[in-house]
Design an enzyme around this catalytic site. Structure first.
Site: not given
Length: 150
Positions: A66-69
């Protein structure tokens, strides 16, 4: 507010991506977010995702990342989802390769942090459910992915 339904756009879902690396799948997903108008600068957002990646693992186990930016290039909070044809290398809590990527795009605004926490919380709950995971891993089309989150 049902964050999952509000932030899930079928046009930002990629089924059976042939990406062979983290970078490839992230670029593919960010491009989809750009196409739906959630992100206006793909390179800037990718940089912000990698800043977050450098702060700790986003592979949560069971083949899920669950990558996020949080980024000024994000116009509307959104989620992109990709299932992969072949699992890829990703830093993960259980050292398993990744088969499902759920990318969060969050605005860099005061309420962005709150939306981000809500998104993480609701999606993590869903992704912690074995039935949801099995449905995602077995999905052959966008409708099946959307249905897995209902």
């Amino acid at each position: 507010m049902a964050v999952v339904q509000e932030t899930l756009n079928p046009k930002a879902i990629i089924v059976n991506s042939i990406a062979t690396s983290k970078d490839e799948v992230l670029k593919e997903m960010i491009h989809q977010l750009n196409l739906i108008g959630a992100v206006d600068d793909e390179e800037e957002f990718l940089k912000d995702v990698y800043v977050r990646e450098s702060q700790g693992m986003t592979g949560i186990g069971n083949g899920v990342a669950i990558p996020h930016g949080k980024s000024v290039s994000v116009k509307d909070p959104a989620v992109a989802i990709a299932t992969l044809d072949d699992p890829i290398e990703w830093e993960s809590l259980d050292d398993q390769k990744i088969q499902i990527v759920v990318l969060f795009a969050v605005t860099d605004s005061p309420d962005g942090a709150q939306v981000h926490l809500k998104m993480l919380s609701e999606f993590a709950k869903k992704l912690g459910d074995d039935d949801v995971l099995d449905a995602l891993k077995g999905a052959n089309n966008i409708d099946e992915i959307v249905a897995a989150f209902d």
